[in-house]
Design a protein around this motif. Sequence first.
Motif, PDB file in Angstrom:
ATOM      1  N   PRO A 144     -59.188   4.795  21.511  1.00 49.94           N
ATOM      2  CA  PRO A 144     -58.398   4.658  20.376  1.00 49.94           C
ATOM      3  C   PRO A 144     -56.870   5.021  20.782  1.00 49.94           C
ATOM      4  CG  PRO A 144     -60.184   5.625  19.555  1.00 49.94           C
ATOM      5  CD  PRO A 144     -60.200   5.758  20.956  1.00 49.94           C
ATOM      6  N   ALA A 145     -56.628   5.718  22.020  1.00 48.30           N
ATOM      7  CA  ALA A 145     -55.544   5.902  22.494  1.00 48.30           C
ATOM      8  C   ALA A 145     -55.178   5.376  24.004  1.00 48.30           C
ATOM      9  CB  ALA A 145     -55.216   7.679  22.651  1.00 48.30           C
ATOM     10  N   SER A 146     -55.453   4.384  24.191  1.00 46.72           N
ATOM     11  CA  SER A 146     -55.412   3.490  25.367  1.00 46.72           C
ATOM     12  C   SER A 146     -53.819   3.222  25.709  1.00 46.72           C
ATOM     13  CB  SER A 146     -56.058   2.209  25.461  1.00 46.72           C
ATOM     14  OG  SER A 146     -57.540   2.504  25.201  1.00 46.72           O
ATOM     15  N   VAL A 147     -52.974   3.027  24.809  1.00 44.97           N
ATOM     16  CA  VAL A 147     -51.639   2.709  25.178  1.00 44.97           C
ATOM     17  C   VAL A 147     -50.823   3.398  24.136  1.00 44.97           C
ATOM     18  CG1 VAL A 147     -49.958   0.504  25.043  1.00 44.97           C
ATOM     19  CG2 VAL A 147     -52.172   0.370  25.784  1.00 44.97           C
ATOM     20  N   ASP A 148     -49.822   4.042  24.729  1.00 47.54           N
ATOM     21  CA  ASP A 148     -48.496   4.394  23.894  1.00 47.54           C
ATOM     22  C   ASP A 148     -47.459   3.554  23.828  1.00 47.54           C
ATOM     23  OD1 ASP A 148     -47.504   7.373  23.033  1.00 47.54           O
ATOM     24  OD2 ASP A 148     -46.097   6.066  23.628  1.00 47.54           O
ATOM     25  N   THR A 149     -47.116   2.972  22.845  1.00 50.52           N
ATOM     26  CA  THR A 149     -46.092   1.895  22.784  1.00 50.52           C
ATOM     27  C   THR A 149     -44.700   2.174  23.284  1.00 50.52           C
ATOM     28  OG1 THR A 149     -47.316   1.390  20.505  1.00 50.52           O
ATOM     29  CG2 THR A 149     -45.564   0.245  21.153  1.00 50.52           C
ATOM     30  N   PHE A 150     -44.388   3.453  23.161  1.00 48.85           N
ATOM     31  CA  PHE A 150     -43.019   3.917  23.623  1.00 48.85           C
ATOM     32  C   PHE A 150     -43.214   3.943  25.239  1.00 48.85           C
ATOM     33  CE2 PHE A 150     -41.835   5.264  19.461  1.00 48.85           C
ATOM     34  CZ  PHE A 150     -40.452   5.233  19.735  1.00 48.85           C
ATOM     35  N   LEU A 151     -44.441   4.580  25.779  1.00 44.67           N
ATOM     36  CA  LEU A 151     -44.270   4.431  27.287  1.00 44.67           C
ATOM     37  C   LEU A 151     -44.675   2.994  27.947  1.00 44.67           C
ATOM     38  CD1 LEU A 151     -46.627   7.831  27.512  1.00 44.67           C
ATOM     39  CD2 LEU A 151     -44.153   7.585  27.977  1.00 44.67           C
ATOM     40  N   LEU A 152     -45.091   2.242  27.100  1.00 45.03           N
ATOM     41  CA  LEU A 152     -45.395   0.917  27.450  1.00 45.03           C
ATOM     42  C   LEU A 152     -44.088   0.289  27.646  1.00 45.03           C
ATOM     43  CD1 LEU A 152     -47.287  -1.615  27.869  1.00 45.03           C
ATOM     44  CD2 LEU A 152     -47.031  -1.981  25.470  1.00 45.03           C
ATOM     45  N   ILE A 153     -43.464   0.331  26.798  1.00 45.99           N
ATOM     46  CA  ILE A 153     -41.873  -0.210  26.633  1.00 45.99           C
ATOM     47  C   ILE A 153     -40.924   0.300  27.752  1.00 45.99           C
ATOM     48  CG2 ILE A 153     -39.619  -0.535  25.250  1.00 45.99           C
ATOM     49  CD1 ILE A 153     -41.707  -0.779  22.710  1.00 45.99           C
ATOM     50  N   ILE A 154     -41.153   1.600  28.084  1.00 43.80           N
ATOM     51  CA  ILE A 154     -40.254   2.274  29.213  1.00 43.80           C
ATOM     52  C   ILE A 154     -40.797   1.471  30.231  1.00 43.80           C
ATOM     53  CG2 ILE A 154     -40.343   4.428  30.609  1.00 43.80           C
ATOM     54  CD1 ILE A 154     -40.483   5.976  28.208  1.00 43.80           C
ATOM     55  N   LEU A 155     -42.039   1.132  30.573  1.00 42.22           N
ATOM     56  CA  LEU A 155     -42.521   0.598  31.710  1.00 42.22           C
ATOM     57  C   LEU A 155     -42.116  -0.693  31.661  1.00 42.22           C
ATOM     58  CD1 LEU A 155     -43.731   2.177  34.040  1.00 42.22           C
ATOM     59  CD2 LEU A 155     -45.948   1.409  33.540  1.00 42.22           C
ATOM     60  N   ILE A 156     -42.214  -1.364  30.759  1.00 42.42           N
ATOM     61  CA  ILE A 156     -41.569  -2.787  30.777  1.00 42.42           C
ATOM     62  C   ILE A 156     -40.126  -2.822  31.399  1.00 42.42           C
ATOM     63  CG2 ILE A 156     -41.206  -4.925  29.215  1.00 42.42           C
ATOM     64  CD1 ILE A 156     -43.478  -4.160  27.647  1.00 42.42           C
ATOM     65  N   ASN A 157     -39.363  -2.100  30.540  1.00 38.54           N
ATOM     66  CA  ASN A 157     -37.967  -2.080  31.004  1.00 38.54           C
ATOM     67  C   ASN A 157     -37.803  -1.691  32.513  1.00 38.54           C
ATOM     68  OD1 ASN A 157     -36.758  -2.593  28.643  1.00 38.54           O
ATOM     69  ND2 ASN A 157     -36.616  -0.700  27.847  1.00 38.54           N
ATOM     70  N   HIS A 158     -38.732  -0.783  32.872  1.00 40.23           N
ATOM     71  CA  HIS A 158     -38.510  -0.634  34.365  1.00 40.23           C
ATOM     72  C   HIS A 158     -38.678  -1.629  35.296  1.00 40.23           C
ATOM     73  CE1 HIS A 158     -39.035   1.483  38.134  1.00 40.23           C
ATOM     74  NE2 HIS A 158     -40.331   0.931  38.615  1.00 40.23           N
ATOM     75  N   PHE A 159     -39.768  -2.383  34.885  1.00 40.17           N
ATOM     76  CA  PHE A 159     -40.124  -3.690  35.846  1.00 40.17           C
ATOM     77  C   PHE A 159     -39.133  -4.591  35.581  1.00 40.17           C
ATOM     78  CE2 PHE A 159     -45.033  -2.322  35.607  1.00 40.17           C
ATOM     79  CZ  PHE A 159     -44.945  -1.984  36.759  1.00 40.17           C
ATOM     80  N   ARG A 160     -38.620  -4.845  34.484  1.00 42.61           N
ATOM     81  CA  ARG A 160     -37.589  -5.872  34.235  1.00 42.61           C
ATOM     82  C   ARG A 160     -36.356  -5.467  35.052  1.00 42.61           C
ATOM     83  NH1 ARG A 160     -36.714  -6.030  28.110  1.00 42.61           N
ATOM     84  NH2 ARG A 160     -38.698  -7.173  27.683  1.00 42.61           N
ATOM     85  N   HIS A 161     -36.108  -4.252  35.351  1.00 37.50           N
ATOM     86  CA  HIS A 161     -34.874  -4.174  36.042  1.00 37.50           C
ATOM     87  C   HIS A 161     -35.056  -3.677  37.607  1.00 37.50           C
ATOM     88  CE1 HIS A 161     -33.368  -2.894  31.938  1.00 37.50           C
ATOM     89  NE2 HIS A 161     -32.748  -3.737  32.148  1.00 37.50           N
ATOM     90  N   LEU A 162     -36.092  -4.105  38.062  1.00 36.75           N
ATOM     91  CA  LEU A 162     -36.298  -4.327  39.384  1.00 36.75           C
ATOM     92  C   LEU A 162     -35.789  -5.541  40.022  1.00 36.75           C
ATOM     93  CD1 LEU A 162     -40.010  -3.122  40.013  1.00 36.75           C
ATOM     94  CD2 LEU A 162     -38.007  -1.928  40.704  1.00 36.75           C
ATOM     95  N   PRO A 163     -35.196  -5.296  41.349  1.00 37.51           N
ATOM     96  CA  PRO A 163     -34.402  -6.618  41.992  1.00 37.51           C
ATOM     97  C   PRO A 163     -35.558  -7.997  41.854  1.00 37.51           C
ATOM     98  CG  PRO A 163     -34.607  -4.962  43.611  1.00 37.51           C
ATOM     99  CD  PRO A 163     -34.887  -4.367  42.265  1.00 37.51           C
ATOM    100  N   PRO A 164     -35.208  -8.997  41.329  1.00 36.21           N
ATOM    101  CA  PRO A 164     -36.255 -10.246  41.217  1.00 36.21           C
ATOM    102  C   PRO A 164     -36.636 -10.773  42.909  1.00 36.21           C
ATOM    103  CG  PRO A 164     -34.138 -10.766  40.251  1.00 36.21           C
ATOM    104  CD  PRO A 164     -33.953  -9.353  40.675  1.00 36.21           C
ATOM    105  N   SER A 165     -35.531 -10.390  43.767  1.00 34.44           N
ATOM    106  CA  SER A 165     -35.904 -10.838  45.250  1.00 34.44           C
ATOM    107  C   SER A 165     -37.155 -10.317  45.817  1.00 34.44           C
ATOM    108  CB  SER A 165     -34.755 -10.393  46.155  1.00 34.44           C
ATOM    109  OG  SER A 165     -34.638  -9.162  46.051  1.00 34.44           O
ATOM    110  N   LEU A 166     -37.516  -9.015  45.052  1.00 36.25           N
ATOM    111  CA  LEU A 166     -38.681  -8.209  45.664  1.00 36.25           C
ATOM    112  C   LEU A 166     -39.899  -9.249  45.691  1.00 36.25           C
ATOM    113  CD1 LEU A 166     -38.725  -4.850  44.212  1.00 36.25           C
ATOM    114  CD2 LEU A 166     -38.891  -5.446  46.538  1.00 36.25           C
ATOM    115  N   GLU A 167     -40.104  -9.946  44.250  1.00 37.21           N
ATOM    116  CA  GLU A 167     -41.317 -10.612  44.071  1.00 37.21           C
ATOM    117  C   GLU A 167     -41.296 -12.138  44.409  1.00 37.21           C
ATOM    118  OE1 GLU A 167     -41.947 -11.103  39.735  1.00 37.21           O
ATOM    119  OE2 GLU A 167     -40.336  -9.356  40.018  1.00 37.21           O
ATOM    120  N   GLU A 168     -39.882 -12.603  44.611  1.00 42.56           N
ATOM    121  CA  GLU A 168     -39.786 -14.100  44.966  1.00 42.56           C
ATOM    122  C   GLU A 168     -40.212 -14.380  46.351  1.00 42.56           C
ATOM    123  OE1 GLU A 168     -35.469 -14.450  44.213  1.00 42.56           O
ATOM    124  OE2 GLU A 168     -35.763 -14.804  42.032  1.00 42.56           O
TER     125      GLU A 168
END
Lengths: 291, 309
Positions: A144-168
């Motif tokens: 029942p505590a698999s995800v903390d919404t705040f921490l999930l959003i922090i990590l989403i924001n982190h991935f979003r701000h990585l340079p796109p060239s990395l994965e392209e």
Amino acid sequence: MSVRRYTATDYVLACFMGILALVIVLPFYNVIIRSFATPKAVNSQLFYLIPTSFDLSTYRYVFEKTDIARGLMNSTLVVLVGTSLNMFVTTTGAYALSRKKYPGKSLFMILIVITMLFDGGIIPFYMTVKGLGLINSFLAMILPASVDTFLLIILINHFRHLPPSLEESAHLDGANDVRILTSILLPVSKASVAAVGLFYAVARWNEWWLAMFFINNTDQHPLQLMLRELINSAASTLSMAASAARHSTVQTMPEIMQMAGVVITVVPIMCVYPLIQPYFARGVMVGAIKG
Amino acid sequence: MSQLRMSIWKNRYVYLLVLPTLAYFVIFKYVPIYGVSLAFKKFSYLKGITHSPWVGLENFREILVLPDFWRSVRNTVVLAGMRLVIFFPAPILLAILINEMRFKKFKAFTQTVYTFPHFLSWVVISGVMLDLLGGDGAVNAILQSLGFEGKNILVSNEHFRFFLVGSEVWKEAGWSTIIYLAALSGIDPTQYEAADIDGANRLQKIQIIVWPALIPAVSILLILFLGNVMNSTAGAGTETGFMQVLNLYNPAVYESADIIDTFVYRRTFFMGASFGTSTAIGLFKSVINCVLLFCANKFARHLGGNALI
């Protein structure tokens, strides 16, 4: 920039802030030194400030005569298994939700954000976990505590701000999303991922109410819930003692046991705190609110 | 249509990766929200939630006549109001004070101290506080030795709510400053310099530079705060409310501190009340919560900050 001299206001403010810090530190300090003291030494001072005795018998008693040792083990297991699950679900989910547009993505995000504002309440939550057959199961403290919404959003924001060239370039090489996450994004995200992991670990360590709701067998209870029992029993003996001897600061055995319990529970957090402190001081947490 | 299918196929691994997260939210967040339908049903163990018979507003009729229900509603609303007035501004004020501090090292040290209690559970906090503040506690002993009248605030309906809000300030105010301090660190230093040249004093600088920089954060946090002010299991409010009260209160102060969630908990698990009526009480709370949320949203817009909806 010119260096200005400190004014009287600066010193008054510093004093005030120092007093506030004392208001937070002193209760902990008191608890710690009391846990190592004999009842007699504690009773000889109004507020036990100067440690005049050192005695480990309370700890020996707590470890030998109560289930605290078992609670420690249960809590450790919950932290290890729980945090691992948290990290698996959160990193995969955060990666997927940080990708550019794909069908369904905004719906997923809306579904997640809505749960930050609305919930079903205690009873429907209880019925859900019960319905899954998790009563008295170790998994009731985990799933029942698999995800903390705040921490999930922090990590989403982190991935979003990585340079796109990395994965392209990886995409061009034909790597799929699982590969990109595990061998490109995670290695460059160690700091953020570690921070999120530590926050999860602390939350897992502090968790007690899932066990309170779903685990009847006290042998499976985590340390926090055992401490809760210890505090409740100390409080009830205290109110009985209080009617007999009012206005005297009687230091009873359950009370010192309670102090030792608090110390045992807090020490791991104190050890981890210096590790997490730099992250939130640098503003890792802020992304969640802005996002 | 085939374009959509292609797009889905192209992202098949993304869907695979998002699956555990979605499964969690559906099972542990949305199934309970569906379970709220119990408020209008008579729950039967044999039939489960879905097949239990509908009873219309029967459950509500039953709870509305309970005196303890109205007591818990009153306490919840009063405590929410006190938290709004006392707890919500505390970190804003603290952040402004921290921002004004000039001794860098000492500033970092105090911040570290203020934030620490956030990382402890309410169980631990109750272990630290109940003992210190009780009738036989050290604080009372010191007050008595100074000639004040000794009071056990833990069993006093007059004081207990202040103890609840105060302990929350003690535990969470430091942590809550983080967002405000981040907003303040974004202030362009030349603004302070310009204000110095114009001869502005500290209070004036707080008024014209610091406060405007805080407003966006204040408004968004106000919405989140009110959205969660009465919640028990969702989002940012998780730790306070239910968890806090359950660990700090005792039967002597039910009159002033028994909130809806603790009432539901005791009623269901210790007094064997029906799941249907207890769910109805929870729903009643959610409705008040929604009203508060929309008010907050309106207010935030009025304040000129970001509104959520």
